[in-house]
Scaffold this motif. Sequence first.
Motif, PDB file in Angstrom:
ATOM      1  N   ALA B 253      -1.245  11.140  -3.773  1.00  0.00           N
ATOM      2  CA  ALA B 253      -0.302  11.604  -2.523  1.00  0.00           C
ATOM      3  C   ALA B 253      -0.189  10.286  -1.517  1.00  0.00           C
ATOM      4  O   ALA B 253       1.045  10.157  -0.991  1.00  0.00           O
ATOM      5  CB  ALA B 253      -0.918  12.697  -1.954  1.00  0.00           C
ATOM      6  N   ILE B 254      -1.203   9.764  -1.014  1.00  0.00           N
ATOM      7  CA  ILE B 254      -1.358   8.716  -0.198  1.00  0.00           C
ATOM      8  C   ILE B 254      -0.483   7.509  -0.333  1.00  0.00           C
ATOM      9  O   ILE B 254       0.522   7.100   0.030  1.00  0.00           O
ATOM     10  CB  ILE B 254      -2.619   8.225   0.027  1.00  0.00           C
ATOM     11  CG1 ILE B 254      -3.681   9.161   0.631  1.00  0.00           C
ATOM     12  CG2 ILE B 254      -2.603   6.814   1.036  1.00  0.00           C
ATOM     13  CD1 ILE B 254      -4.888   8.629   0.853  1.00  0.00           C
ATOM     14  N   MET B 255      -0.415   7.367  -2.118  1.00  0.00           N
ATOM     15  CA  MET B 255       0.459   6.086  -2.398  1.00  0.00           C
ATOM     16  C   MET B 255       1.974   6.515  -2.615  1.00  0.00           C
ATOM     17  O   MET B 255       2.855   5.861  -2.296  1.00  0.00           O
ATOM     18  CB  MET B 255      -0.020   5.936  -3.965  1.00  0.00           C
ATOM     19  CG  MET B 255      -1.429   5.185  -3.744  1.00  0.00           C
ATOM     20  SD  MET B 255      -1.809   4.882  -5.541  1.00  0.00           S
ATOM     21  CE  MET B 255      -0.757   3.391  -5.885  1.00  0.00           C
ATOM     22  N   ALA B 256       2.253   8.048  -2.796  1.00  0.00           N
ATOM     23  CA  ALA B 256       3.819   8.380  -2.958  1.00  0.00           C
ATOM     24  C   ALA B 256       4.205   8.520  -1.325  1.00  0.00           C
ATOM     25  O   ALA B 256       5.509   8.483  -1.221  1.00  0.00           O
ATOM     26  CB  ALA B 256       3.768   9.486  -3.405  1.00  0.00           C
ATOM     27  N   LEU B 257       3.584   8.474  -0.592  1.00  0.00           N
ATOM     28  CA  LEU B 257       3.906   9.007   0.900  1.00  0.00           C
ATOM     29  C   LEU B 257       4.772   8.139   1.480  1.00  0.00           C
ATOM     30  O   LEU B 257       6.012   8.474   1.972  1.00  0.00           O
ATOM     31  CB  LEU B 257       2.841   8.964   1.950  1.00  0.00           C
ATOM     32  CG  LEU B 257       2.355  10.531   2.013  1.00  0.00           C
ATOM     33  CD1 LEU B 257       1.114  10.457   3.098  1.00  0.00           C
ATOM     34  CD2 LEU B 257       3.294  11.348   2.524  1.00  0.00           C
ATOM     35  N   PRO B 258       4.679   6.678   1.369  1.00  0.00           N
ATOM     36  CA  PRO B 258       5.636   5.709   2.102  1.00  0.00           C
ATOM     37  C   PRO B 258       6.979   6.033   1.413  1.00  0.00           C
ATOM     38  O   PRO B 258       8.052   5.862   2.124  1.00  0.00           O
ATOM     39  CB  PRO B 258       4.892   4.479   1.484  1.00  0.00           C
ATOM     40  CG  PRO B 258       3.685   4.577   1.399  1.00  0.00           C
ATOM     41  CD  PRO B 258       3.544   5.989   0.976  1.00  0.00           C
ATOM     42  N   THR B 259       6.972   6.123   0.232  1.00  0.00           N
ATOM     43  CA  THR B 259       8.220   6.302  -0.622  1.00  0.00           C
ATOM     44  C   THR B 259       9.095   7.176  -0.024  1.00  0.00           C
ATOM     45  O   THR B 259      10.237   7.263   0.257  1.00  0.00           O
ATOM     46  CB  THR B 259       8.164   6.074  -2.142  1.00  0.00           C
ATOM     47  OG1 THR B 259       6.863   5.505  -2.396  1.00  0.00           O
ATOM     48  CG2 THR B 259       9.150   5.835  -2.739  1.00  0.00           C
TER      49      THR B 259
END
Lengths: 271, 392
Positions: B253-259
């Motif tokens: 989730a943290i990794m997908a957030l910026p996108t």
Amino acid sequence: MKKILLITAILLSVVYIISAQKIKGSDTVLPLSQEEAENYMKKHPEAMITVTGGGSGVGISALLEGTTDIAQSSRKIKFDERQKLQSTGKTVKEVIIAYDALAVVVHPSNPVKNMTREQLEGIFTGKIRNWKELGGEDMKIIPYSRETSSGTYEFFKESVLKKRNYMNGIMSMPATGAIIQSISQTKGGIGYVGLAYINNNVKSINISYDEGKTFTAPSVANALNKTYPIVRPLFYYYTIDNETIVKPFVDYILSAEGQKLVDKIGFIKVK
Amino acid sequence: MEGLFSLSGAVTTVVILLITVFLFCEGLGLFKSSAVEKGYVLCVNSANPVNSLKSYDIKQIFDYEIENWINVAGDYDKEITVFRFEEVFDRYSEDELGADYNLLPEKLGEIISSDAGIIAFIPEKYTPKNVEGVKILKENNISLSDFFAGSEWIPTATPAPQFGVLPLITGTLWVSLFAILIALPLGIGVAVYLSELAGERMRKLLKPLIELLAGIPSVVYGFFGLIVLVPLVQRVFNLSVGETGFTGSVILAIMALPTIISVAEDAMRNTPRAMREASLALGATHWQTIYKVIIPYAASGISAAVVLGIGRAIGETMAVLMVTGNAAVIPATLFEPVRTIPATIAAELGETAAGSSHYQALFLLGCILFIITMLISITAEMISKRQLNKGL
């Protein structure tokens, strides 16, 4: 990560294809080969040795394709890999360059000190599930294993589990460092690591292979005097037709000087 | 010049097609390979009525879980003796086996014919041929149901590796689903704040910061997860292990957030000024304008953000490999270890012998991953088209 290693390996092999000996394979043997190669090249400035990792299987299939001169491996060559090599008309030679001992480690707060091989087998095949059964606290046992790709995984299965399969759905970690990390923060954890990796964050277990008569602590001294049972050989494989090229380096590793480095890296000497 | 561009387009398409074809060719080879390890056969005593064994039964026999033939071979009541090839060297010395092992088949024949309950796992090359009392089991190929309906993933089991992908597929979907459930509300919330509520200075400060998050290598996220998140999850939920599907979902989730944030925010800011002002002029409040006008207008952009987010979550390898524990079981709750498809491929491909059934199984996993992501993109495409018309 593997991909990067692979690409580097390919690039390197292209660059050095003419002038050098190439060693490729097991990540366990990698630090040893690097150290040995560095020292060898210091003594023989004309020699050129490149060492790359990737895994035992990668090394052996590179040997098959002729893209490496030596395959370093932490497991014995498999029967059908040997068959394949023979079908290309080459004979493969096996040299044991060092030994590696595996230690079983648990969380430092765990009161259990000794274990027999049968108990370990029970834990890793899923028959024993609570520390209570081993005289510890009432706590679930969480066994950690290495990934199936690792030579360490195969060796532990062969030596400790007597070739039975690990329990279905065992936790598998990508690296030895990750096992240490996980066990140091999981109270019920148990796992196996190379002797050189033991530190204060985990506790090593004394092992008995004679049904509990004698328990031996994992240490270099005990591995050398053959009282510690979970010891595996580390191999170099090369083809006979290549022998003249690789022999000097292999001989160097087996020499007293080379074996001193084996000791320094944390493996166990052949002699 | 034009020719050059169309050429580069053509080359790219062909390369992508070739990669796909290669992937499927390698993967589908699995169903042509034998369920028993290559180069080996299984033999039984000829008094034994069994002619072939299922892959799972072979595994159970060699794990000593099935101990009597009656469980697999009808009414043949005999204890099973498991015999592995290496044991022949314990029974006979090298000299007795002759030069170049030419007496080996004969000796193996003796061993097998003298024990009515035996099952022997021996190399094809040394199989005793035409020896009385020895029966070679018929080799089955790995079947579709072994692969798609099997629930055990033990690719290095000998003699019969188990390639059940069910735990891996469910593990992947499970982790990704929860990652999106966590990331979506957060991401859209931040996007709404950035595009509608935040002041110009705040936005100029926050946007590059969030985009910076997308540039952090996944292995760093994985390391952070292993050191910080795993112990945290373990303590907060009072679990025996911290490496769970939930930990993986949070990292993803943290990794997908910026996108998600930056794509959704761009879409919202693209709402024409005329539409906003029309809405406000009709007496709608700021908040009503956001959820009745801006979000519907930006729906296609938001669903693109979701797809990109899911794509990142499903294909993510390194971070998940480090925090989910990689245990190949079909997950029942969120708080147990899971194993995902990308993690499996990354962790195992290095040591497989090229062309072996394990290698082919990993390629087939790649195909499955490819199909899953393709299905998601197609669905998202359809949804975004429909909503675009509705919004206007």
